[in-house]
Design a protein around this motif. Structure first.
Motif, short mmCIF file in Angstrom:
data_model
loop_
_atom_site.label_atom_id
_atom_site.label_comp_id
_atom_site.label_asym_id
_atom_site.label_seq_id
_atom_site.Cartn_x
_atom_site.Cartn_y
_atom_site.Cartn_z
N GLU A 76 0.83 -1.21 0.00
CA GLU A 76 0.00 0.00 0.00
C GLU A 76 0.86 1.26 0.00
OE1 GLU A 76 -3.28 0.11 -0.52
OE2 GLU A 76 -3.02 -2.05 -0.79
N GLU A 77 1.93 1.23 0.80
CA GLU A 77 2.85 2.38 0.84
C GLU A 77 3.53 2.58 -0.53
OE1 GLU A 77 5.55 1.50 4.00
OE2 GLU A 77 4.00 1.63 5.56
N ALA A 78 3.92 1.45 -1.14
CA ALA A 78 4.57 1.51 -2.46
C ALA A 78 3.61 2.06 -3.51
CB ALA A 78 5.07 0.12 -2.86
N LEU A 81 3.34 5.74 -3.09
CA LEU A 81 4.53 6.42 -3.61
C LEU A 81 4.53 6.45 -5.13
CD1 LEU A 81 7.31 5.02 -1.21
CD2 LEU A 81 6.55 7.40 -1.37
N ILE A 82 4.09 5.35 -5.77
CA ILE A 82 4.00 5.31 -7.24
C ILE A 82 3.04 6.39 -7.73
CG2 ILE A 82 3.09 3.94 -9.19
CD1 ILE A 82 4.26 1.45 -7.74
N LYS A 83 1.92 6.50 -7.03
CA LYS A 83 0.92 7.53 -7.40
C LYS A 83 1.53 8.93 -7.23
CE LYS A 83 -3.79 9.00 -6.39
NZ LYS A 83 -4.97 8.84 -5.51
N LYS A 84 2.26 9.11 -6.12
CA LYS A 84 2.90 10.40 -5.83
C LYS A 84 3.94 10.74 -6.91
CE LYS A 84 6.16 12.38 -2.52
NZ LYS A 84 6.98 12.07 -1.34
N TYR A 85 4.83 9.75 -7.24
CA TYR A 85 5.88 9.99 -8.24
C TYR A 85 5.28 10.19 -9.64
CZ TYR A 85 9.07 8.31 -4.59
OH TYR A 85 9.77 8.15 -3.42
N SER A 86 4.20 9.49 -9.93
CA SER A 86 3.54 9.64 -11.25
C SER A 86 2.97 11.04 -11.40
CB SER A 86 2.43 8.59 -11.42
OG SER A 86 2.99 7.30 -11.42
N LEU A 101 12.41 10.11 -11.35
CA LEU A 101 11.10 9.70 -10.82
C LEU A 101 10.68 8.34 -11.40
CD1 LEU A 101 9.31 13.15 -10.90
CD2 LEU A 101 9.80 11.80 -8.84
N THR A 102 11.05 8.12 -12.69
CA THR A 102 10.72 6.83 -13.33
C THR A 102 11.42 5.69 -12.59
OG1 THR A 102 10.42 7.86 -15.48
CG2 THR A 102 10.86 5.50 -15.48
N LYS A 103 12.70 5.95 -12.21
CA LYS A 103 13.45 4.93 -11.46
C LYS A 103 12.81 4.65 -10.10
CE LYS A 103 17.99 5.46 -13.60
NZ LYS A 103 19.39 5.91 -13.42
N GLU A 104 12.32 5.71 -9.47
CA GLU A 104 11.63 5.55 -8.16
C GLU A 104 10.38 4.71 -8.32
OE1 GLU A 104 12.49 6.24 -5.17
OE2 GLU A 104 14.29 7.41 -5.57
N VAL A 105 9.62 4.99 -9.41
CA VAL A 105 8.39 4.23 -9.67
C VAL A 105 8.74 2.76 -9.91
CG1 VAL A 105 6.51 3.85 -11.34
CG2 VAL A 105 7.04 6.18 -10.57
N GLU A 106 9.77 2.54 -10.74
CA GLU A 106 10.19 1.16 -11.04
C GLU A 106 10.64 0.43 -9.78
OE1 GLU A 106 13.21 1.73 -13.95
OE2 GLU A 106 11.78 1.88 -15.63
N PHE A 107 11.35 1.16 -8.91
CA PHE A 107 11.82 0.55 -7.65
C PHE A 107 10.64 0.12 -6.78
CE2 PHE A 107 12.94 1.01 -3.14
CZ PHE A 107 13.95 0.05 -3.06
N GLN A 108 9.62 1.01 -6.69
CA GLN A 108 8.44 0.69 -5.88
C GLN A 108 7.65 -0.47 -6.50
OE1 GLN A 108 7.97 1.83 -2.88
NE2 GLN A 108 9.80 3.13 -3.12
N GLU A 109 7.64 -0.54 -7.83
CA GLU A 109 6.95 -1.66 -8.50
C GLU A 109 7.66 -2.99 -8.19
OE1 GLU A 109 6.96 -0.31 -12.53
OE2 GLU A 109 4.94 0.56 -12.39
N LEU A 114 8.13 -8.07 -5.08
CA LEU A 114 8.84 -8.85 -4.07
C LEU A 114 7.93 -9.15 -2.88
CD1 LEU A 114 11.60 -10.11 -3.38
CD2 LEU A 114 12.21 -7.94 -2.27
N ALA A 115 7.17 -8.13 -2.45
CA ALA A 115 6.25 -8.31 -1.33
C ALA A 115 5.17 -9.33 -1.67
CB ALA A 115 5.61 -6.97 -0.95
N GLU A 116 4.66 -9.27 -2.91
CA GLU A 116 3.62 -10.23 -3.34
C GLU A 116 4.18 -11.66 -3.39
OE1 GLU A 116 2.35 -8.44 -6.99
OE2 GLU A 116 0.68 -7.38 -6.03
N LYS A 117 5.47 -11.76 -3.81
CA LYS A 117 6.13 -13.07 -3.84
C LYS A 117 6.25 -13.63 -2.41
CE LYS A 117 10.48 -15.35 -4.99
NZ LYS A 117 11.91 -15.16 -5.22
N HIS A 118 6.65 -12.74 -1.49
CA HIS A 118 6.78 -13.15 -0.08
C HIS A 118 5.42 -13.56 0.49
CE1 HIS A 118 10.78 -10.79 0.44
NE2 HIS A 118 11.00 -12.05 0.10
#
Length: 259
Positions: A76-78, A81-86, A101-109, A114-118
């Motif tokens: 949810e936090e990610a 942040l994606i919404k904020k950076y977009s 900002l694109t790199k930040e979005v990609e990092f959060q994605e 990773l979180a979904e995998k966990h």
């Protein structure tokens, strides 16, 4: 302290054989109980161990559930942040800011992936642990049923024999107090060294009870005279004649029936 009555050799032999019959009766009672007390103790330990394992498994489930909540919060936090950076990308002044900002979005994605995998792994662990918990609960139930059955067996035997055993133990001590300590010590030592606890045995068919070694006729005559305490040279047991043994058995059977 009152002095012990001086017993004749025959009286000593009779008292010792009576003591043997009492102690053998105690042995019989304990043999009936057999391994039951140990079995009950082992089952109690096993059930306690299984319950501790169950508690740890349930506790580990709670930890995994908390981990899943943590990962969902991270997602949810990610997303926020994606919404904020977009939104920020719409107001950039140059390509460098846009790319940053694109790199930040990609990092959060990637963080979301990773979180979904966990979360997926955690859910698989939960299913596996739930299966183990179910199996452990079944085992606890099965072992508790077995324990209840064994306890019932033990309680029934104790209820039937405990009173008699305590009375016999008291009688054993009474008889020991009447016999001179030297003979009691010898009797106790022999009992410990022989497999069936028989320290005093009658002559049966010319041999000491439970033995195949023949007693010489002259020794048999001496035993029957009851003038001295004679031991078997092969087993170390104290020997009594068959007639004395039968008389004492009849006497002690009457006593046992009243306990």
């Amino acid at each position: 302290m009152a002095k012990k009555k001086e017993l004749t050799v025959e009286e000593r032999l009779r008292a010792l054989y009576d003591l043997q019959l009492i102690d053998s009766r105690i042995d019989e009672i304990r043999n009936v109980r057999g391994e039951l007390p140990l079995e009950v103790r082992d089952l109690e330990d096993e059930v306690a161990g299984l319950k501790i394992r169950l508690e740890k498994l349930v506790s580990s489930l709670e930890i995994i559930d908390n981990d899943i909540v943590g990962k969902k919060n991270l997602i949810e936090e990610a997303k926020a942040l994606i919404k904020k950076y977009s939104e920020q990308q719409k107001n950039v002044r140059n390509n460098r800011e846009f790319n940053s900002l694109t790199k930040e979005v990609e990092f959060q994605e990637l963080e979301i992936q990773l979180a979904e995998k966990h979360i997926k792994e955690f859910k698989a662990q939960i299913e596996q642990k739930k299966e183990v918990i179910s199996e452990t609960k079944d085992k606890v139930k099965e072992r508790e049923t077995h324990l209840k059955h064994k306890k019932g067996e033990l309680d029934a035997i104790l209820a039937e024999t405990e009173k008699e055993e305590q009375a016999l133990i008291s009688k054993s001590e009474d008889y020991k107090s009447e016999i001179e300590e030297r003979l009691v010590a010898a009797y106790t030592r022999i009992r410990k060294n022989v497999k069936n606890g028989l320290a005093i045995v009658p002559i049966e068919r010319g041999a000491s009870g439970g033995s195949f070694f023949t007693i010489p006729p002259q020794i048999q005559v001496e035993i029957a005279s009851r003038k001295k305490v004679i031991t078997d040279e092969h087993s170390g047991r104290i020997l009594v004649d068959a007639e004395l043994a039968e008389e004492q058995k009849a006497k002690m059977e009457k006593m046992f029936s009243k306990l």
